[in-house]
Design a protein around this motif. Structure first.
Motif, short mmCIF file in Angstrom:
data_model
loop_
_atom_site.label_atom_id
_atom_site.label_comp_id
_atom_site.label_asym_id
_atom_site.label_seq_id
_atom_site.Cartn_x
_atom_site.Cartn_y
_atom_site.Cartn_z
N PRO A 237 31.78 51.62 71.22
CA PRO A 237 32.25 52.62 72.21
C PRO A 237 32.00 54.06 71.78
CG PRO A 237 33.87 50.88 71.96
CD PRO A 237 32.81 50.62 70.93
N LYS A 238 32.09 54.34 70.48
CA LYS A 238 31.94 55.75 70.07
C LYS A 238 30.50 56.23 70.23
CE LYS A 238 31.02 55.39 65.09
NZ LYS A 238 29.56 55.41 65.24
N LEU A 260 31.20 45.57 75.35
CA LEU A 260 31.76 46.75 74.70
C LEU A 260 33.07 46.38 74.01
CD1 LEU A 260 30.82 49.71 74.60
CD2 LEU A 260 32.20 50.15 76.63
N PRO A 261 32.97 45.89 72.75
CA PRO A 261 34.18 45.45 72.04
C PRO A 261 35.20 46.58 71.94
CG PRO A 261 32.21 44.78 70.84
CD PRO A 261 31.75 45.69 71.94
N PHE A 262 36.48 46.26 72.21
CA PHE A 262 37.51 47.32 72.08
C PHE A 262 38.46 47.02 70.92
CE2 PHE A 262 41.25 45.22 73.88
CZ PHE A 262 40.68 44.17 74.57
N GLN A 263 38.57 45.75 70.54
CA GLN A 263 39.34 45.28 69.37
C GLN A 263 40.85 45.38 69.50
OE1 GLN A 263 37.27 43.66 67.90
NE2 GLN A 263 35.36 44.73 67.58
N SER A 264 41.35 46.48 70.06
CA SER A 264 42.80 46.61 70.25
C SER A 264 43.05 47.67 71.32
CB SER A 264 43.48 47.03 68.95
OG SER A 264 44.83 47.40 69.21
N GLY A 265 44.19 47.54 72.02
CA GLY A 265 44.55 48.54 73.03
C GLY A 265 45.53 49.56 72.50
N ARG A 279 42.40 54.52 72.91
CA ARG A 279 42.54 53.75 74.14
C ARG A 279 42.05 54.57 75.33
NH1 ARG A 279 46.39 50.00 76.17
NH2 ARG A 279 46.80 50.36 78.37
N LYS A 280 42.43 55.84 75.35
CA LYS A 280 42.07 56.70 76.48
C LYS A 280 40.55 56.90 76.56
CE LYS A 280 42.88 61.18 78.63
NZ LYS A 280 41.43 61.43 78.73
N THR A 281 39.91 57.18 75.40
CA THR A 281 38.47 57.42 75.47
C THR A 281 37.74 56.12 75.86
OG1 THR A 281 38.32 57.20 73.06
CG2 THR A 281 38.30 59.43 73.93
N TYR A 282 38.28 54.97 75.43
CA TYR A 282 37.66 53.69 75.83
C TYR A 282 37.77 53.51 77.35
CZ TYR A 282 36.42 48.77 76.07
OH TYR A 282 35.80 47.58 76.40
N LEU A 283 38.97 53.74 77.88
CA LEU A 283 39.17 53.56 79.32
C LEU A 283 38.36 54.58 80.13
CD1 LEU A 283 42.97 52.63 79.38
CD2 LEU A 283 41.02 51.12 79.88
#
Ligand code: SAH
Ligand code: SF4
Ligand code: F3S
Length: 436
Positions: A237-238, A260-265, A279-283
């Motif tokens: 994601p980064k 797009l793995p997020f691993q944790s919320g 979490r915010k930048t992922y969403l």
């Protein structure tokens, strides 16, 4: 003919591709693939050490091969991939029935290693890390072991991210990218052989830097005649840039799917994991990708029970899953890996708790996947036909542009073609359809 070879593959798509490369290199030297272990003269275990379970499975299978060696003392056993890299000579010392150990950057030496073993009876161990360009440059033969209509291409290898739980940077080395011109040459070769889909592989494809940026590479592949679809995995994601998001708007050949793995919320857990996003930048990323391509489908990886994951952080993971509504989610129970930062942390979530969190998460995801699949009923989808069904001879299966699997009645002569299919039924992990 030199003899029969069987390769057992564990782990990710990178390992699948590495196995195809080894099959191809060996076939060019006269070896024939087999699926009968008792017939094999050469057995290769292409291993994965990303989680404790994968590691144990591969290790126990290596142990089990002792029996075959007793039955056939001239049998050659090779261990390759990430456990070979991790264990090297230490592991060969304890397993005298293993003849060859090749690390993740040395698979192109497989035929040489086998010949050396046959002629000089030397056991070859090569786990040098640093130059993986020769192994990445091996082009597997088409139509051999894998279908020729989809070509997997290794564009980079390794990882510089050092997520605290992950062993990959240690077993695959630092990020190394292949030159973009060489990759385009390979794409052209596959297109000439009839490939319609190009699948780019790397531990972290969007940090590709082989003389062109990753979006530049996508644009160059998009311009190659004959290619109809482009996919890639895995993305961090980064490293999803605005330019890459723009590609989903401008490149029609780019399929409507991103893993797009997020691993944790939970932000606390993400920080402990050293994921370098919130979490915010992922969403936000998810929202921007949807804005660029309205029908984009998402898949991801998630870990439960990471050190410090509280009930509340787990709820944050669940709410992220409910918000994004992934089509496919690969979920794992955290296991400490030797040498990683997280292995020094207190593995404080009890096993039973890890198991029950995973179970709950998977039940929620099963519902979402089925709901997403149901929402596709009645829609027309372009499907690339991959093969015939194992259970019904008159049925074939293929993938939509969103990466969903569809089963439908059609002749096997359509394998490798793009056809339009109307979705008639939703199943837990696939769709059923009829040709339009
Ligand atoms: N970026 C990588 C990820 C490879 S590992 C890629 O190229 O695919 C695949 C997944 O395994 C990770 O996304 C993570 O969810 C999981 N994983 C990695 N290490 C783990 C560990 N120690 N315990 C549990 N799951 C792990
Ligand atoms: Fe592992 Fe993180 Fe690199 Fe993926 S990005 S391979 S999870 S260290
Ligand atoms: Fe496993 Fe190595 Fe892939 S550890 S996931 S085979 S990079």
């Amino acid at each position: 003919m030199r003899g029969y070879v069987q390769i057992f593959t564990y782990g990710c798509q990178m390992n699948d591709l590495d196995s195809q490369k080894m099959y191809s290199l060996l076939a060019r030297k006269g070896w024939t693939p087999t699926e009968q272990t008792d017939k094999a003269d050469l057995i290769i275990l292409n291993t994965c050490s990303v989680r404790q379970k994968a590691y144990e499975k591969a290790l126990s299978n290596i142990g089990r091969l002792r029996r075959y060696k007793r039955m056939n003392p001239s049998l050659i056993i090779a261990v390759t991939g990430c456990i070979a890299q991790q264990k090297g000579s230490d592991f060969i010392d304890r397993m005298p029935h293993v003849d060859i150990v090749l690390g993740t950057h040395q698979l192109h030496r497989i035929t040489e290693a086998v010949d050396a073993r046959l002629s000089e009876r030397n056991r070859l161990i090569d786990i040098r890390l640093g130059d993986c360009i020769p192994s990445m440059g091996v082009i597997p033969d088409s139509g051999f072991v894998v279908p020729s209509h989809r070509a997997y291409i290794n564009i980079m290898q390794g990882c510089n991210n050092y997520c605290s739980y992950c062993i990959v940077p240690y077993v695959r080395g630092r990020e190394i990218s292949r030159d973009h011109e060489e990759i385009i040459e390979e794409v052209r070769t596959h297109a000439e052989r009839g490939a319609v889909e190009i699948f780019l592989l790397g531990q972290n494809v969007n940090s590709y830097s082989g003389g062109a940026s990753f979006p530049d590479l996508l644009r160059k592949i998009d311009a190659v005649e004959g290619i109809k679809r482009i996919r890639f995995t895995t993305s961090h994601p980064k490293d999803v840039s605005s330019d890459l998001i723009g590609c989903f708007q401008s490149l029609e050949k780019l399929c409507s799917h991103i893993h797009l793995p997020f691993q944790s919320g939970s932000d606390e857990v993400l920080s402990l994991m050293n994921r370098q996003y919130t979490r915010k930048t992922y969403l936000d990323l998810i929202r921007r990708l949807k804005a660029a391509r309205s029908d984009i489908a998402f898949s991801a990886d998630v870990i439960v029970g990471f050190p410090g994951e509280t009930e509340r952080s787990f709820r944050d993971t669940i709410s992220l899953i409910e918000e994004v509504r992934f089509d496919v989610l690969y979920s794992f129970r955290y296991s400490p890996r030797p040498g990683t930062k997280a292995a020094e942390m207190d593995d404080d979530v009890p096993l039973e708790e890890k198991k029950s969190r995973l179970k709950e998460l998977q039940a929620i995801q099963r519902r979402i996947t089925l709901e997403n699949n149901r929402a596709r009923i009645g829609k027309a989808e372009e499907v690339l036909v991959d093969g015939t069904s194992a259970r019904h001879v008159d049925q074939v299966h293929g993938r939509t542009r969103q990466n969903a699997i569809v089963n439908f009645s059609a002749p096997s002569s359509l394998i490798g073609s793009l056809v339009n299919v109307r979705v008639t039924r939703a199943n837990p992990n696939s769709l059923t359809g009829e040709i339009i």
